[in-house]
Design a protein around this motif. Sequence first.
Motif, PDB file in Angstrom:
ATOM      1  N   ALA A  24       0.833  -1.205   0.000  1.00  0.00           N
ATOM      2  CA  ALA A  24       0.000   0.000   0.000  1.00  0.00           C
ATOM      3  C   ALA A  24       0.867   1.254   0.000  1.00  0.00           C
ATOM      4  CB  ALA A  24      -0.938  -0.016   1.210  1.00  0.00           C
ATOM      5  N   LYS A  25       1.952   1.224   0.768  1.00  0.00           N
ATOM      6  CA  LYS A  25       2.866   2.370   0.796  1.00  0.00           C
ATOM      7  C   LYS A  25       3.526   2.564  -0.566  1.00  0.00           C
ATOM      8  CE  LYS A  25       4.900   5.685   3.056  1.00  0.00           C
ATOM      9  NZ  LYS A  25       4.125   6.833   3.582  1.00  0.00           N
ATOM     10  N   ALA A  26       3.926   1.472  -1.202  1.00  0.00           N
ATOM     11  CA  ALA A  26       4.560   1.557  -2.527  1.00  0.00           C
ATOM     12  C   ALA A  26       3.594   2.096  -3.572  1.00  0.00           C
ATOM     13  CB  ALA A  26       5.078   0.181  -2.945  1.00  0.00           C
ATOM     14  N   MET A  27       2.287   1.880  -3.372  1.00  0.00           N
ATOM     15  CA  MET A  27       1.284   2.407  -4.293  1.00  0.00           C
ATOM     16  C   MET A  27       0.983   3.885  -4.041  1.00  0.00           C
ATOM     17  SD  MET A  27      -1.344  -0.842  -4.317  1.00  0.00           S
ATOM     18  CE  MET A  27      -0.912  -2.387  -5.125  1.00  0.00           C
ATOM     19  N   GLY A  28       1.622   4.464  -3.036  1.00  0.00           N
ATOM     20  CA  GLY A  28       1.448   5.884  -2.757  1.00  0.00           C
ATOM     21  C   GLY A  28       0.369   6.217  -1.767  1.00  0.00           C
ATOM     22  N   ALA A  29      -0.209   5.198  -1.124  1.00  0.00           N
ATOM     23  CA  ALA A  29      -1.296   5.441  -0.180  1.00  0.00           C
ATOM     24  C   ALA A  29      -0.770   5.973   1.151  1.00  0.00           C
ATOM     25  CB  ALA A  29      -2.081   4.156   0.060  1.00  0.00           C
ATOM     26  N   GLU A  30      -1.648   6.626   1.888  1.00  0.00           N
ATOM     27  CA  GLU A  30      -1.391   6.957   3.290  1.00  0.00           C
ATOM     28  C   GLU A  30      -1.833   5.747   4.098  1.00  0.00           C
ATOM     29  OE1 GLU A  30      -3.506   9.711   6.602  1.00  0.00           O
ATOM     30  OE2 GLU A  30      -2.865  10.785   4.791  1.00  0.00           O
ATOM     31  N   VAL A  31      -0.899   5.111   4.781  1.00  0.00           N
ATOM     32  CA  VAL A  31      -1.141   3.786   5.357  1.00  0.00           C
ATOM     33  C   VAL A  31      -1.219   3.857   6.880  1.00  0.00           C
ATOM     34  CG1 VAL A  31      -0.303   1.419   5.522  1.00  0.00           C
ATOM     35  CG2 VAL A  31       0.083   2.739   3.422  1.00  0.00           C
ATOM     36  N   THR A  32      -2.275   3.246   7.420  1.00  0.00           N
ATOM     37  CA  THR A  32      -2.457   3.157   8.871  1.00  0.00           C
ATOM     38  C   THR A  32      -2.564   1.701   9.274  1.00  0.00           C
ATOM     39  OG1 THR A  32      -3.600   5.291   8.969  1.00  0.00           O
ATOM     40  CG2 THR A  32      -3.938   3.782  10.814  1.00  0.00           C
ATOM     41  N   LEU A  33      -1.772   1.304  10.246  1.00  0.00           N
ATOM     42  CA  LEU A  33      -1.873  -0.033  10.816  1.00  0.00           C
ATOM     43  C   LEU A  33      -2.890  -0.036  11.948  1.00  0.00           C
ATOM     44  CD1 LEU A  33      -0.947  -2.969  11.457  1.00  0.00           C
ATOM     45  CD2 LEU A  33       0.823  -1.929  12.912  1.00  0.00           C
ATOM     46  N   PHE A  34      -3.817  -1.003  11.906  1.00  0.00           N
ATOM     47  CA  PHE A  34      -4.714  -1.269  13.028  1.00  0.00           C
ATOM     48  C   PHE A  34      -4.217  -2.529  13.734  1.00  0.00           C
ATOM     49  CE2 PHE A  34      -7.286   1.445  10.443  1.00  0.00           C
ATOM     50  CZ  PHE A  34      -8.206   2.059  11.299  1.00  0.00           C
ATOM     51  N   THR A  35      -3.908  -2.431  15.003  1.00  0.00           N
ATOM     52  CA  THR A  35      -3.422  -3.582  15.759  1.00  0.00           C
ATOM     53  C   THR A  35      -3.971  -3.548  17.170  1.00  0.00           C
ATOM     54  OG1 THR A  35      -1.432  -4.699  16.607  1.00  0.00           O
ATOM     55  CG2 THR A  35      -1.318  -2.290  16.352  1.00  0.00           C
ATOM     56  N   ARG A  36      -4.156  -4.726  17.742  1.00  0.00           N
ATOM     57  CA  ARG A  36      -4.576  -4.821  19.143  1.00  0.00           C
ATOM     58  C   ARG A  36      -3.392  -4.644  20.081  1.00  0.00           C
ATOM     59  NH1 ARG A  36      -9.367  -7.376  20.320  1.00  0.00           N
ATOM     60  NH2 ARG A  36      -8.427  -8.301  22.182  1.00  0.00           N
ATOM     61  N   SER A  37      -2.180  -4.743  19.533  1.00  0.00           N
ATOM     62  CA  SER A  37      -0.967  -4.735  20.352  1.00  0.00           C
ATOM     63  C   SER A  37      -0.186  -3.443  20.149  1.00  0.00           C
ATOM     64  CB  SER A  37      -0.081  -5.937  20.007  1.00  0.00           C
ATOM     65  OG  SER A  37      -0.803  -7.143  20.121  1.00  0.00           O
ATOM     66  N   ALA A  38      -0.176  -2.595  21.161  1.00  0.00           N
ATOM     67  CA  ALA A  38       0.581  -1.347  21.073  1.00  0.00           C
ATOM     68  C   ALA A  38       2.058  -1.610  20.840  1.00  0.00           C
ATOM     69  CB  ALA A  38       0.389  -0.535  22.351  1.00  0.00           C
ATOM     70  N   SER A  39       2.537  -2.790  21.243  1.00  0.00           N
ATOM     71  CA  SER A  39       3.951  -3.130  21.079  1.00  0.00           C
ATOM     72  C   SER A  39       4.349  -3.275  19.614  1.00  0.00           C
ATOM     73  CB  SER A  39       4.261  -4.429  21.827  1.00  0.00           C
ATOM     74  OG  SER A  39       3.481  -5.504  21.314  1.00  0.00           O
ATOM     75  N   LYS A  40       3.346  -3.421  18.727  1.00  0.00           N
ATOM     76  CA  LYS A  40       3.656  -3.575  17.300  1.00  0.00           C
ATOM     77  C   LYS A  40       3.729  -2.242  16.560  1.00  0.00           C
ATOM     78  CE  LYS A  40       1.843  -8.269  16.776  1.00  0.00           C
ATOM     79  NZ  LYS A  40       0.936  -9.145  15.993  1.00  0.00           N
ATOM     80  N   ALA A  41       3.500  -1.143  17.265  1.00  0.00           N
ATOM     81  CA  ALA A  41       3.491   0.172  16.615  1.00  0.00           C
ATOM     82  C   ALA A  41       4.827   0.489  15.965  1.00  0.00           C
ATOM     83  CB  ALA A  41       3.120   1.251  17.625  1.00  0.00           C
ATOM     84  N   GLU A  42       5.911   0.253  16.692  1.00  0.00           N
ATOM     85  CA  GLU A  42       7.234   0.565  16.155  1.00  0.00           C
ATOM     86  C   GLU A  42       7.535  -0.266  14.913  1.00  0.00           C
ATOM     87  OE1 GLU A  42      11.956   0.472  17.461  1.00  0.00           O
ATOM     88  OE2 GLU A  42      10.396   0.230  18.991  1.00  0.00           O
ATOM     89  N   GLU A  43       7.193  -1.558  14.969  1.00  0.00           N
ATOM     90  CA  GLU A  43       7.421  -2.417  13.807  1.00  0.00           C
ATOM     91  C   GLU A  43       6.579  -1.963  12.625  1.00  0.00           C
ATOM     92  OE1 GLU A  43       8.725  -5.633  11.376  1.00  0.00           O
ATOM     93  OE2 GLU A  43       9.547  -4.564  13.088  1.00  0.00           O
ATOM     94  N   GLY A  44       5.334  -1.569  12.883  1.00  0.00           N
ATOM     95  CA  GLY A  44       4.474  -1.096  11.808  1.00  0.00           C
ATOM     96  C   GLY A  44       5.058   0.123  11.114  1.00  0.00           C
TER      97      GLY A  44
END
Length: 266
Positions: A195-215
Amino acid sequence: MYTAIGYAAQSATTPLAPMSFERRSPRVDDVAIEILYCGVCHSDIHQARNEWGIAVYPLMPGHEIVGKVTAVGANVTAHKVGDLVGVGCMVDSCRHCEACQSDLEQYCLEGPTMTYATPDRVDGSNTMGGYSDSIVVSEHFVVKIPAKLDLASAAPILCAGITTYSPLKHYGVKAGDKVGILGMGGLGHMGIKFAKAMGAEVTLFTRSASKAEEGRRQGADHVIVSTDAEQMKAAAGHFDFLLDTIPVQHDLNPYLDVLRFDGGHI
């Protein structure tokens, strides 16, 4: 025929173990491939353990295959010896139904032949996958791998990659679109990147706040913790598309609320 080696499960309760078996010699439209890398997909585990109830043993998994062409059949034109190629989850189909004629062999009306644990359409033998040193596949189901790609990293593109790229492409995601990726497992990683490569503004939805940095490291512009009611409320009506990669049953309603009018859940 020639002898190949690989790792196979003999039953739903036995671990994968080395096994010698017979691969066919290339038919006129076949490509013989030395397997260099094969990704491990969770589907392989489901199948080996017969969690879907359709396993055929011995079962040799593997459908994220990257390798080098070692031989080609007399009628092969798309590949030559020495080419770097890949094989995904299918190795054949009927070739003549409406789906196959539309290059959508995964919807073959007679059912596609999967890379492993499926009867070969010609000789009826059980197909064996990429957890092996070689494979023989019809050229129609073999794709070229650009030499500039890291081959080990390219292998998961053959399954996790196409699983996320295909819907993003099919529904026309483009630069400027606001795309939410639900889940940060193997598919979620790929969804963010594409999605990022297609030029989109990308938002990760996750239940785990610990995955924010990886996202964010994978390219996400924003991260929303889906268990945070305030964050979800603030996102209402914001997104053009949602790509759902969550692998377990879940309530869609909170996510549908963040789609704009006529947005798409894919």
